[in-house]
Design a protein around this motif. Sequence first.
Motif, PDB file in Angstrom:
ATOM      1  N   CYS A  15      48.292 -49.065  55.376  1.00 41.04           N
ATOM      2  CA  CYS A  15      47.774 -49.412  54.046  1.00 41.04           C
ATOM      3  C   CYS A  15      48.140 -50.846  53.679  1.00 41.04           C
ATOM      4  CB  CYS A  15      48.302 -48.453  52.983  1.00 41.04           C
ATOM      5  SG  CYS A  15      50.006 -48.775  52.482  1.00 41.04           S
TER       6      CYS A  15
ATOM      7  N   LYS B 131      51.301 -51.882  53.117  1.00 48.72           N
ATOM      8  CA  LYS B 131      52.650 -51.904  52.531  1.00 48.72           C
ATOM      9  C   LYS B 131      53.687 -51.661  53.625  1.00 48.72           C
ATOM     10  CE  LYS B 131      52.830 -48.640  49.583  1.00 48.72           C
ATOM     11  NZ  LYS B 131      53.816 -47.919  48.762  1.00 48.72           N
TER      12      LYS B 131
ATOM     13  N   GLY C 267      51.850 -39.961  51.186  1.00 50.11           N
ATOM     14  CA  GLY C 267      51.959 -40.737  52.424  1.00 50.11           C
ATOM     15  C   GLY C 267      52.251 -42.203  52.164  1.00 50.11           C
TER      16      GLY C 267
HETATM   17 ZN   LIG Z   1      51.140 -46.868  53.281  1.00 46.30          ZN
END
Ligand SMILES: [Zn+2]
Lengths: 416, 416
Positions: B255, B257, B242
């Motif tokens: 996350c 990013k 993921g």
């Molecule tokens: Zn991510």
Amino acid sequence: MRRGTSRDIRTANRYEVLRQIIAQSPTSRQELAAATGLSLATVATLVGELLDLRMITEVGFEDSAGGRPRGLVAVNASGGALIGVDIAETYVHVELFDLALNVLARADEDVRPGESLPEQVVGHVAAAVGSVVAQAGIEGARVLGVGVSVPGQVDRATGVSEYAPNWNWHDVPLLDLLTEHIAYPLYLDNPLRASAVAELWFGAVRGRGDAVVVNLGTGVGAGLVLGGALHRGVSNSAGEWGHTTIVLDGRLCRCGKNGCVEAYVGASGIMLTLRELCPDSTLLHPEDQTATIDALAQALRENDPVALKVVRETVKYLGAGIADLVNLFNPEVVVLSSWVASALGEPLVAEVREGVARHALPRPMAATEIVLSPIPTDPVCLGAATFALEGALQSVGQRPAPQRARQHGKNRTVTP
Amino acid sequence: MRRGTSRDIRTANRYEVLRQIIAQSPTSRQELAAATGLSLATVATLVGELLDLRMITEVGFEDSAGGRPRGLVAVNASGGALIGVDIAETYVHVELFDLALNVLARADEDVRPGESLPEQVVGHVAAAVGSVVAQAGIEGARVLGVGVSVPGQVDRATGVSEYAPNWNWHDVPLLDLLTEHIAYPLYLDNPLRASAVAELWFGAVRGRGDAVVVNLGTGVGAGLVLGGALHRGVSNSAGEWGHTTIVLDGRLCRCGKNGCVEAYVGASGIMLTLRELCPDSTLLHPEDQTATIDALAQALRENDPVALKVVRETVKYLGAGIADLVNLFNPEVVVLSSWVASALGEPLVAEVREGVARHALPRPMAATEIVLSPIPTDPVCLGAATFALEGALQSVGQRPAPQRARQHGKNRTVTP
Ligand SMILES: [Zn+2]
Ligand SMILES: [Zn+2]
């Protein structure tokens, strides 16, 4: 739990025992049992077989604490020779090894951009194999086999190069073509697997369970060591990291897709980046990947700003692509291998470490080390030679049957 | 070759024998030896231990061709109970199983968007575990253990949820918190591993060597079966597909990013795509992933053009992302699992097959089948229950020691 016939298991165990002896000679049956997890009785039988094959020899005794002296065995370096062939897009490297996997002779040939026909490549291989045998001055009878690595997807069982993107080869019966020139048993595989096995036996993966060996050359890919063994996938084509997507709808890749990792971090991807960033750069040698990468490496060592810019732009993609491998596999180590990595060296690795840390999740990142391949010779030749050794052990007791299925009636297509 | 202490190997072998018996009862020691690759003597010893533990029973004899009748054993379904807990971003599912892994009772709780504190989630788990034990009417003494799956990265040894992105949990000592409510031995892992084991035991991966179980829910990830066994990675965090990059500098992921697969194909990624393509769609239930995905699924079955457009846009990313897994792992099968996959069903799978074929290399693609999980109940509960079973077998002979290391003095941080 992998299953197989008892014959497969016996071959695998024989190979594992020999691998341990090659990795550390001299050694005792007790040490081998501890290192392999096999019973002492099984180890004793396998050691007996390897002694009969003259691949190893008895070399004396060591005292054991309070017990009888233990017999020591060592690899019999002169018990046979192995040849490893690394066919790459720009060169053919051939090395001849003794059974301890020391290099006895080496020959290199350049493959020029126009030379895309299988016959041309086969000619280079035949010449270089002839050269190493002549240099080493050994009798042909001692050559146990030739491992051949060719880029792209290969069918090991039939010896066919199914797809080599650089030359647009489709279903080329490479081992059949080589058989016309080379009399030794031949074994085909690809550089991802060869370099991974080389690291596992003698390099940065020794004694480790999970590792990724990233090959950076004209093509790029990832050799996978999982659970202490090579991961091949169900049809021997695992590791095609070069053709995973990093920029959806991005640069066109030679595989026909867009946005593959290889389109940015393979040698021609790096050249394209250099051309985009600085079209008039003196670093650029059009049509010559090797000269361009060498110039870039030299300039990088001199802190040339253009070289640094090209490397940082490349690492934008390379860092994200390696982070994907870290997030997916959670390896102990990522090894950078092949000629582009080796030319750009530590300055590249330092940039890569930072680039990966920007993209990987903290937990797998904390568990991963990123290093340059420590193998001083060509790891692909070394790995290919181990495939020949594996093949030679498989053939014990079934000689003189050929080592591979022959191709009959399968057409080869070369689209220039 | 994986190594371990002889105790590890014995536990692993005991577990493998029990797994085979659960998969196919009744069975003989001879069949078990053939299925596991263990010697008949080893199997006989392990069967004896499992009989002593009353996990299996003798159930008669079968004739063997020309030999003595063979004793048959079967799993003793009432020899113990196992509980599997699937903590997801939007729900908690708990199932209670007998030893044959039949579901005896089930309880579900909704986790609402605001409920991000560990204590709130733990409250749901405790309530549902209490409910299944009451429903099944079994004595607590028969519960051998509770397997708990929580999204994100977990430390199995300490029972800590290191990072759960949806709730922004960092180092939450989840098992310690659960121990305040639940008296049975507890075992922590994550849904990627739980669903992969469920497929390996009872689903689409049964009898296969290399497989990828793609979880499509609020979070997304890949459970990995390699060489017939779960691949955990060196720090139990493999499979974070993921958070691999599919669009460099693309959509922001939770996350932190950019351009992760999950940002496009997780439930909220799909909702965002729907909002972008058709801001006024009646399919959109703001703040309610479950209702939106259900509405999308219903509309898809009715060939609604907006639903079809959203699915095709999602599959642009999902197809490329799964093709990356096919190119890297070269698996025999890719299984689509978890609630989004199960809601969108076969129409999604058909689109995914086409999407993957557009991006994967021909050789690994030809070797791979893409299917929906065939497990009718919650695969994560089932897999979590097998972790409890594995833990119970490990603890044989070392009772009443606790099943996990306790946390002392480690601070928990919850950033809301
Ligand atoms: Zn991510
Ligand atoms: Zn490509």
